[in-house]
Design an enzyme around this catalytic site. Structure first.
Site, PDB file in Angstrom:
ATOM      1  N   GLU A   1       0.832  -1.206   0.000  1.00 30.47           N
ATOM      2  CA  GLU A   1       0.000   0.000   0.000  1.00 30.47           C
ATOM      3  C   GLU A   1       0.869   1.260   0.000  1.00 30.47           C
ATOM      4  O   GLU A   1       0.481   2.288  -0.562  1.00 30.47           O
ATOM      5  CB  GLU A   1      -0.948  -0.018   1.195  1.00 30.47           C
ATOM      6  CG  GLU A   1      -2.069  -1.053   1.031  1.00 30.47           C
ATOM      7  CD  GLU A   1      -2.909  -1.231   2.289  1.00 30.47           C
ATOM      8  OE1 GLU A   1      -4.135  -1.099   2.200  1.00 30.47           O
ATOM      9  OE2 GLU A   1      -2.324  -1.507   3.356  1.00 30.47           O
TER      10      GLU A   1
ATOM     11  N   GLU B   1      -4.189  -9.455   4.146  1.00 26.79           N
ATOM     12  CA  GLU B   1      -4.973  -9.193   5.359  1.00 26.79           C
ATOM     13  C   GLU B   1      -6.130 -10.153   5.563  1.00 26.79           C
ATOM     14  O   GLU B   1      -6.555 -10.401   6.695  1.00 26.79           O
ATOM     15  CB  GLU B   1      -5.490  -7.740   5.339  1.00 26.79           C
ATOM     16  CG  GLU B   1      -4.427  -6.675   5.498  1.00 26.79           C
ATOM     17  CD  GLU B   1      -3.747  -6.296   4.187  1.00 26.79           C
ATOM     18  OE1 GLU B   1      -2.929  -5.367   4.197  1.00 26.79           O
ATOM     19  OE2 GLU B   1      -4.035  -6.934   3.148  1.00 26.79           O
TER      20      GLU B   1
END
Length: 696
Positions: free
Chosen positions: A111, A131
């Site tokens: 990210e 995640e």
């Protein structure tokens, strides 16, 4: 002239004329802990305020780029600055920012790259959003920036699978702009210079529009409602990815709320428990200390288990001597291993050009004397004590001093096996699970006289094979199969008393198991349980309600499950269907036993099955067969298909509460006081208000 300064202990700035380099140095994996977040924010803000640099390049020291969050911060109150805010500051930088990623860029690390204005990958890079494996979703812009760069299908694929995307695919999908070779710092300088020279385009990801793809969103949402209705974060991922149609501020707010909502679920707690538990099982003193060599391994038996074990060792780079008693058996074993290795190539687990070299490490032989030079031998033959005793007696005279002698037994007494040798200190159990080259669990069974370095060698082997090694003490079935033998009776009792095998399977699959117990039995082979019941017939408690009538009669018909085409289900291609003849057997047994069938709800099935599992698991901890509750949980997560999001049977027990479990058992005991007995440890926990987690 170059100049350098530290922003903090983990982040530094280096100036080379118009170029500013920001280096992240937080070994071992440059995790995005608080100091990294704060340092990145300060570095970008300082460089923008100073105004001297015309381009910024971010890279990382060491063997990898940023490989994710700092696990030391898990479960603690978040400390500012928040990762999404840091990345927005990077994205909003007036000075163009490039990132150079090497090794792995996962979760927040990827990210970070997405928030920069251009991304360079170094050959060998893998990127991902893992995640989902913690019951969460990308929470720092992953669901907003991936769709803008690579489209909604790619964003859904990455976020829902958690897979690592190789560099070439990332390049083709537009997730990175270039793929280079070289040192990260050197590549960062060259990339920054290309920005200055107009050879590398920069742009803010948030300025891009997500290509519309409502069909992909709806198709995925429908699939999740059908296949994962009990899960939480996957549905939130679809919601967050859909929000990438909105401006960044609105989309990020939806993503953040979805992340926060996922944090508060029992599923996230279960998956975090699994994450740390996988590491905890090998953190015990018995797993540490001196070990013996593992340069060459012998495997006795070329059947399904032996071939799988040999495959696992070969894929780990360990030469294997495979021993069989007859040439046809040896040939079948070699063929199975070859097929397994070819499967690893086709799945991308092994490079095609390494296939022949891996198979070249296999030495098949009919001569047990060839085991004289191995460091560890694993016996993987029939589950019969007299056969194993005979083999270990021979190994005692063949194997070199210091060689480790291991049995892959699923149930039998390691101490009795060790007693057949003059070196019981060298003997232990290594219980692999089928298929051994796929299943990650390895029960490491400690005999009464097993030496400390032999036990540590068992854990070292598990690590080499990338398996989860769990310490177990000697008893019939060790941890997993002992508990299985108990709770499988609950499934049998449910069928005898009125449920159908299919209803039991459907209820437990709805709970989260990949397969119900009757489908698992068919897959493993019903003859295995039949053989065990016959082996233990003489020791059966006369007060116990026998649970094997139906399964015994199925086996008496020669129906052993998938391998014979029939068991509880019929296998004729396509999806299995219930075997109608089994229903007749069940009705006959009920009539003979005078049982009037009654209805069970799916929840009643789940409650009885899980309470039985938890009861025996509690006893296993209480008598020391398992060292801690977390060891039981990992055995079931990695060996028995227990739903990961529930954390394991004893983690799940804590979500129910000891008092409720005790009350259930006492209620069930009114029907069958012999089977349903409250474990003393559970009774005490109910009185004290404690949990299994307190014993970890």
């Amino acid at each position: 002239m170059a100049e350098s300064r530290q922003v903090n202990d983990l982040i530094s700035i280096e100036r080379q004329g118009d170029i500013a380099l920001i280096c992240i140095d937080n070994p071992p994996v440059n995790a995005t802990g608080q100091q990294v977040r704060e340092g990145l924010q300060k570095a970008v803000e300082q460089l923008n305020a100073e105004g001297g640099a015309k381009v910024i390049a971010i890279y990382a020291a060491g063997r990898t780029f940023v490989a994710g969050a700092d696990i030391k911060e898990f479960g603690k109150p978040p400390q500012p600055p928040a990762l999404p805010d840091v990345f927005n500051i990077i994205e909003d930088s007036e000075i163009p920012v490039t990132s150079v990623m090497h090794g792995t860029a996962l979760g927040g690390g990827f990210e970070l790259g997405l928030a920069t204005h251009a991304r360079i990958g170094i050959e060998g890079l893998r990127v991902g959003l893992p995640e989902i494996n913690l019951g969460l979703l990308p929470g720092a812009g992953g669901t907003q920036r991936v769709p803008r760069l690579a489209g909604i299908p790619m964003a859904l694929d990455m976020a829902l699978s958690g897979r690592m995307v190789p560099a070439q695919e990332a390049l083709e999908k537009g997730l990175i702009d270039r793929l280079e070779a070289g040192d990260p710092r050197d590549v960062a300088i060259a990339a920054a210079q290309d920005v200055l020279d107009g050879k590398l385009q920069t742009r803010r990801t948030c300025d891009l529009d997500t290509p519309k793809d409502d069909a992909a969103l709806e198709e995925t949402a429908t699939m999740l409602r059908k296949k994962q209705p009990h899960m939480f974060s996957p549905h939130k991922i679809v919601e967050a990815v859909r929000a990438s149609y909105l401006p960044r501020t609105e989309g990020m707010a939806i993503e953040r709320q979805a992340f926060v909502d996922s944090m508060d679920t029992p599923q996230r707690a279960g998956m975090i428990h699994a994450f740390f538990g996988e590491r905890a099982v090998s953190g015990i003193p018995e797993a540490k200390g001196d070990t013996r060599p593992l340069d060459r391994i012998g495997v006795i038996g070329g059947g399904t288990m032996g071939s799988g074990i040999a495959t696992s060792c070969l894929l780990a780079g360990i030469p294997v001597t495979l021993v069989e008693v007859a040439q046809d058996g040896l040939d079948r074993g070699v063929a199975t291993i070859t097929k397994n290795i070819d499967g690893a190539v086709s799945r991308g687990k092994l490079a095609a050009d390494k296939r022949d070299a891996v198979l070249g490490m296999l030495t098949p032989t009919l001569a047990m004397e060839e085991l004289a030079r191995v460091d560890l031998v694993i016996e993987a033959v029939f589950e019969k004590m007299d056969v194993k005793r005979d083999i270990f007696g021979k190994l005692d005279g063949i194997c070199k001093q210091g060689a480790v002698l291991a049995s892959n037994t699923s149930y039998l007494d390691i101490n009795e096996i060790a007693a057949c040798t003059s070196r019981p200190q060298d003997v232990l159990g290594l219980h692999f699970f089928s298929p051994a080259h796929v299943m990650r669990l390895l029960e490491i069974v400690q005999g009464e006289k097993t030496a400390a370095d032999v036990l540590a060698t068992g854990f070292a082997l598990a690590k080499k094979l990338k398996k989860v090694g769990v310490l177990a003490q000697v008893c019939d079935g060790f941890i997993g199969n002992r508990i299985l033998a108990h709770y499988s009776k609950a499934a049998s009792y449910l069928v005898l008393d009125g449920a159908s095998p299919q209803q039991v399977d459907d209820a437990l699959e709805g709970f989260g198991f990949a397969m119900g117990p009757h489908k698992v039995g068919d897959l493993a082979g019903l003859d295995i349980g039949w053989m065990t019941r016959k082996r233990k017939a003489d020791t059966r408690d006369p007060n116990e309600r026998y649970a094997g009538d139906v399964a015994d009669r199925i086996c008496e018909n020669g129906w052993f499950g998938r391998k014979t085409g029939k068991g509880y289900y019929v296998y004729e291609g396509g999806a299995p269907v219930p075997n109608p003849e089994v229903a007749t057997i069940i009705d006959t047994v009920r009539t003979e036993k005078g049982i009037t069938p009654r209805e069970f709800t799916d929840q009643e099935i789940i409650d009885r099955y899980m309470t039985a599992m938890i009861s025996e698991a509690a006893r296993v901890v209480e008598d020391g067969t398992a060292k801690r509750p977390v060891d039981v949980d990992m055995v079931f997560l990695f060996g028995y298909g227990f739903p990961r999001f529930r954390g394991g049977p004893l983690h799940y027990a804590d979500t129910i509460g000891a008092a409720e479990l005790v009350e259930r058992i006492k209620t069930y005991a009114k029907e069958d006081p012999h089977y349903w007995q409250v474990p003393p440890i559970l009774e005490k926990m109910a009185q004290d208000g404690t949990k299994f987690a307190d014993l970890n």
